[in-house]
Design an enzyme around this catalytic site. Structure first.
Site, PDB file in Angstrom:
ATOM      1  N   ASP A 292      41.520  22.697  80.995  1.00  0.00           N
ATOM      2  CA  ASP A 292      42.466  23.547  80.263  1.00  0.00           C
ATOM      3  C   ASP A 292      42.808  22.925  78.910  1.00  0.00           C
ATOM      4  O   ASP A 292      42.664  21.717  78.718  1.00  0.00           O
ATOM      5  CB  ASP A 292      43.777  23.687  81.046  1.00  0.00           C
ATOM      6  CG  ASP A 292      43.644  24.623  82.247  1.00  0.00           C
ATOM      7  OD1 ASP A 292      42.625  25.305  82.364  1.00  0.00           O
ATOM      8  OD2 ASP A 292      44.583  24.658  83.059  1.00  0.00           O
ATOM      9  N   MET A 293      43.289  23.757  77.984  1.00  0.00           N
ATOM     10  CA  MET A 293      43.720  23.240  76.677  1.00  0.00           C
ATOM     11  C   MET A 293      45.236  23.375  76.558  1.00  0.00           C
ATOM     12  O   MET A 293      45.791  24.435  76.843  1.00  0.00           O
ATOM     13  CB  MET A 293      43.029  24.021  75.553  1.00  0.00           C
ATOM     14  CG  MET A 293      43.239  23.410  74.193  1.00  0.00           C
ATOM     15  SD  MET A 293      42.659  21.690  74.063  1.00  0.00           S
ATOM     16  CE  MET A 293      40.897  21.931  73.780  1.00  0.00           C
TER      17      MET A 293
ATOM     18  N   ARG B  72      35.769  28.706  77.754  1.00  0.00           N
ATOM     19  CA  ARG B  72      36.780  29.724  78.094  1.00  0.00           C
ATOM     20  C   ARG B  72      37.607  29.971  76.839  1.00  0.00           C
ATOM     21  O   ARG B  72      38.282  29.079  76.342  1.00  0.00           O
ATOM     22  CB  ARG B  72      37.659  29.194  79.223  1.00  0.00           C
ATOM     23  CG  ARG B  72      38.831  30.099  79.571  1.00  0.00           C
ATOM     24  CD  ARG B  72      39.644  29.498  80.725  1.00  0.00           C
ATOM     25  NE  ARG B  72      38.884  29.467  81.956  1.00  0.00           N
ATOM     26  CZ  ARG B  72      39.152  28.647  82.988  1.00  0.00           C
ATOM     27  NH1 ARG B  72      40.135  27.781  82.910  1.00  0.00           N
ATOM     28  NH2 ARG B  72      38.421  28.696  84.082  1.00  0.00           N
TER      29      ARG B  72
HETATM   30  P1  FDA Z   1      48.258  39.514  75.347  1.00  0.00           P
HETATM   31  O1  FDA Z   1      49.303  38.478  75.556  1.00  0.00           O
HETATM   32  O2  FDA Z   1      48.226  40.244  74.049  1.00  0.00           O
HETATM   33  O3  FDA Z   1      48.341  40.534  76.533  1.00  0.00           O
HETATM   34  C1  FDA Z   1      47.573  41.708  76.601  1.00  0.00           C
HETATM   35  C2  FDA Z   1      48.089  42.546  77.751  1.00  0.00           C
HETATM   36  O4  FDA Z   1      47.867  41.847  78.984  1.00  0.00           O
HETATM   37  C3  FDA Z   1      49.607  42.771  77.729  1.00  0.00           C
HETATM   38  O5  FDA Z   1      49.944  43.895  76.958  1.00  0.00           O
HETATM   39  C4  FDA Z   1      49.915  42.928  79.196  1.00  0.00           C
HETATM   40  O6  FDA Z   1      49.560  44.214  79.623  1.00  0.00           O
HETATM   41  C5  FDA Z   1      48.981  41.955  79.847  1.00  0.00           C
HETATM   42  N1  FDA Z   1      49.604  40.618  79.997  1.00  0.00           N
HETATM   43  C6  FDA Z   1      49.339  39.498  79.272  1.00  0.00           C
HETATM   44  N2  FDA Z   1      50.041  38.439  79.711  1.00  0.00           N
HETATM   45  C7  FDA Z   1      50.781  38.896  80.734  1.00  0.00           C
HETATM   46  C8  FDA Z   1      51.702  38.281  81.624  1.00  0.00           C
HETATM   47  N3  FDA Z   1      52.027  36.995  81.532  1.00  0.00           N
HETATM   48  N4  FDA Z   1      52.278  39.053  82.568  1.00  0.00           N
HETATM   49  C9  FDA Z   1      51.968  40.359  82.693  1.00  0.00           C
HETATM   50  N5  FDA Z   1      51.093  41.005  81.890  1.00  0.00           N
HETATM   51  C10 FDA Z   1      50.506  40.297  80.925  1.00  0.00           C
HETATM   52  N6  FDA Z   1      46.361  29.323  77.375  1.00  0.00           N
HETATM   53  C11 FDA Z   1      46.307  28.075  76.850  1.00  0.00           C
HETATM   54  O7  FDA Z   1      46.977  27.803  75.848  1.00  0.00           O
HETATM   55  N7  FDA Z   1      45.518  27.121  77.422  1.00  0.00           N
HETATM   56  C12 FDA Z   1      44.736  27.377  78.511  1.00  0.00           C
HETATM   57  O8  FDA Z   1      44.043  26.472  79.002  1.00  0.00           O
HETATM   58  C13 FDA Z   1      44.769  28.687  79.053  1.00  0.00           C
HETATM   59  N8  FDA Z   1      43.989  29.025  80.128  1.00  0.00           N
HETATM   60  C14 FDA Z   1      43.899  30.343  80.505  1.00  0.00           C
HETATM   61  C15 FDA Z   1      42.974  30.721  81.477  1.00  0.00           C
HETATM   62  C16 FDA Z   1      42.822  32.061  81.802  1.00  0.00           C
HETATM   63  C17 FDA Z   1      41.784  32.457  82.824  1.00  0.00           C
HETATM   64  C18 FDA Z   1      43.630  33.052  81.170  1.00  0.00           C
HETATM   65  C19 FDA Z   1      43.462  34.509  81.486  1.00  0.00           C
HETATM   66  C20 FDA Z   1      44.556  32.678  80.231  1.00  0.00           C
HETATM   67  C21 FDA Z   1      44.720  31.334  79.909  1.00  0.00           C
HETATM   68  N9  FDA Z   1      45.655  30.936  78.959  1.00  0.00           N
HETATM   69  C22 FDA Z   1      45.611  29.650  78.466  1.00  0.00           C
HETATM   70  C23 FDA Z   1      46.736  31.881  78.518  1.00  0.00           C
HETATM   71  C24 FDA Z   1      46.355  32.626  77.260  1.00  0.00           C
HETATM   72  O9  FDA Z   1      46.308  31.750  76.172  1.00  0.00           O
HETATM   73  C25 FDA Z   1      47.363  33.740  76.933  1.00  0.00           C
HETATM   74  O10 FDA Z   1      48.621  33.185  76.733  1.00  0.00           O
HETATM   75  C26 FDA Z   1      47.468  34.815  78.018  1.00  0.00           C
HETATM   76  O11 FDA Z   1      46.226  35.090  78.587  1.00  0.00           O
HETATM   77  C27 FDA Z   1      47.997  36.133  77.396  1.00  0.00           C
HETATM   78  O12 FDA Z   1      47.124  36.561  76.391  1.00  0.00           O
HETATM   79  P2  FDA Z   1      46.183  37.872  76.505  1.00  0.00           P
HETATM   80  O13 FDA Z   1      44.862  37.527  75.909  1.00  0.00           O
HETATM   81  O14 FDA Z   1      46.139  38.355  77.889  1.00  0.00           O
HETATM   82  O15 FDA Z   1      46.812  38.915  75.501  1.00  0.00           O
END
Ligand code: FDA
Length: 312
Positions: free
Chosen positions: A138-139, A188
């Site tokens: 992870d980052m 990722r």
């Molecule tokens: P965005 O936040 O714009 O969300 C898009 C849509 O998704 C929202 O409108 C909502 O519908 C839904 N959604 C998103 N987050 C939600 C939540 N918490 N609850 C409910 N609905 C939600 N970050 C990091 O800094 N280091 C890391 O190592 C990782 N690792 C990681 C692994 C994996 C598999 C995922 C999916 C995510 C991460 N992240 C992460 C977190 C990432 O950086 C980010 O904060 C979240 O995925 C939310 O961003 P989205 O791309 O989903 O878009």
């Protein structure tokens, strides 16, 4: 849309040791947390993984971060080694890998931090190799990016399958994608969950999305395995389009989402033939992870408040 001060406030609280101790010591909060976290024990997470792997892939995270004593870091390694043995015994290794945070393995220690984190990560990688699966690192916040990528490079000497996470919100990430898009790499790509200064990060959501698309173009054109970690339907559609344009099949990249977030979309995308992996955390140290989920979406705050009120 969450206001910037509210998001920053929640993310600052996510780093507070006092708030963490208070929250993790309160059993009242556990049912609320369970929407995002698959229980406390190895048995809990293995049971959850068994269910999810009927139609999706899984990466398991043993919750914990910012560990400041050596014994604690060693205990985290032991937990991963036990977990990986169970993954193998249960015949899940083909569909379940693990994700690790270097700050849980020693990267935040006062002395020899990077050396200890690397040794500990090596032990987990050796256990993953023995189990027949992989590890993704992870980052965390931008002050750790160089050291984390350096550790990933070191791990990849013996275990070329070790995955890295890059955050589109950081200005440097398009260039990091170019460095990491080579054959055998697993990257990722996420938006980024930490509160970063504008000197190093895009602060505007549209700019983060623009960066995400530029990074996707680099990764999809590269020779590695892009792992598209986002719940954003627009970015997922763009990723699918770019994969097709670069001659990638549905299984030549992964879509990844968090446990408890858009579960129906996860199942639909998987039913469409795409490789969908669920990030599945478990354990007692859920506070930082949970606070970042609250900061991502205002509706989660309302859900949190409602659950507390109905319980009190
Ligand atoms: P965005 O936040 O714009 O969300 C898009 C849509 O998704 C929202 O409108 C909502 O519908 C839904 N959604 C998103 N987050 C939600 C939540 N918490 N609850 C409910 N609905 C939600 N970050 C990091 O800094 N280091 C890391 O190592 C990782 N690792 C990681 C692994 C994996 C598999 C995922 C999916 C995510 C991460 N992240 C992460 C977190 C990432 O950086 C980010 O904060 C979240 O995925 C939310 O961003 P989205 O791309 O989903 O878009």
């Amino acid at each position: 849309m969450m206001t910037a001060p509210l998001r920053s406030g929640l993310l600052a609280a996510a780093r507070s040791q006092t708030c963490r101790n208070l929250a993790e010591g309160t059993p009242l909060l556990r049912p609320v947390v369970d929407r995002f976290v698959a229980g406390v024990t190895t048995d809990d997470v293995i049971a959850a993984a068994r269910g999810i792997t009927r139609d999706r892939l899984v990466t398991i995270d043993h919750l914990g971060e910012d560990v400041t004593d050596r014994e604690h870091a060693d205990a985290v390694v032991d937990a991963y080694v036990t977990l990986l043995a169970r993954v193998a015994d249960e015949g899940l290794a083909g569909r379940v890998e693990v994700s690790v945070k270097l700050s849980a393995l020693g990267q935040s220690l006062a002395v020899d931090a990077d050396k200890i984190a690397l040794e500990n990560a090596r032990r987990i990688c050796a256990a993953a190799a023995a189990a027949g699966t992989t590890v993704t690192v992870d980052m965390e916040d931008h002050t750790t990016t160089d050291r984390t990528l350096e550790t990933v490079r070191d791990l990849r000497v013996d275990h070329p399958w070790v995955g890295a996470v890059l955050q589109a919100m950081l200005r440097r990430t398009e260039s990091d994608c170019r460095d990491l898009a080579g054959a055998g790499s697993r990257v990722r790509l996420c938006k980024g969950a930490y509160d970063e200064p504008s000197s190093v990060a895009f602060r505007d959501a549209a700019d983060v999305d623009g960066s995400y698309v530029r990074c996707l173009k680099v990764l999809m054109a590269g020779a590695g395995l892009p792992m598209v970690a986002s719940h954003d339907p627009r970015l997922i559609a763009i990723a699918r389009h770019l994969a097709g344009a670069h001659g990638r099949g549905q299984q030549d990249f992964e879509l990844q989402m968090l446990h408890g977030v858009r579960p129906q979309a996860q199942q639909e995308l998987s039913a469409d033939g795409l490789a969908m992996r669920v990030y599945l955390p478990y354990g007692t140290e859920w506070y930082g992870y949970f606070m970042r989920r609250l900061a991502e979406r205002p509706a989660n705050l309302a859900f949190f408040a409602r659950s507390l009120l109905t319980r009190s």
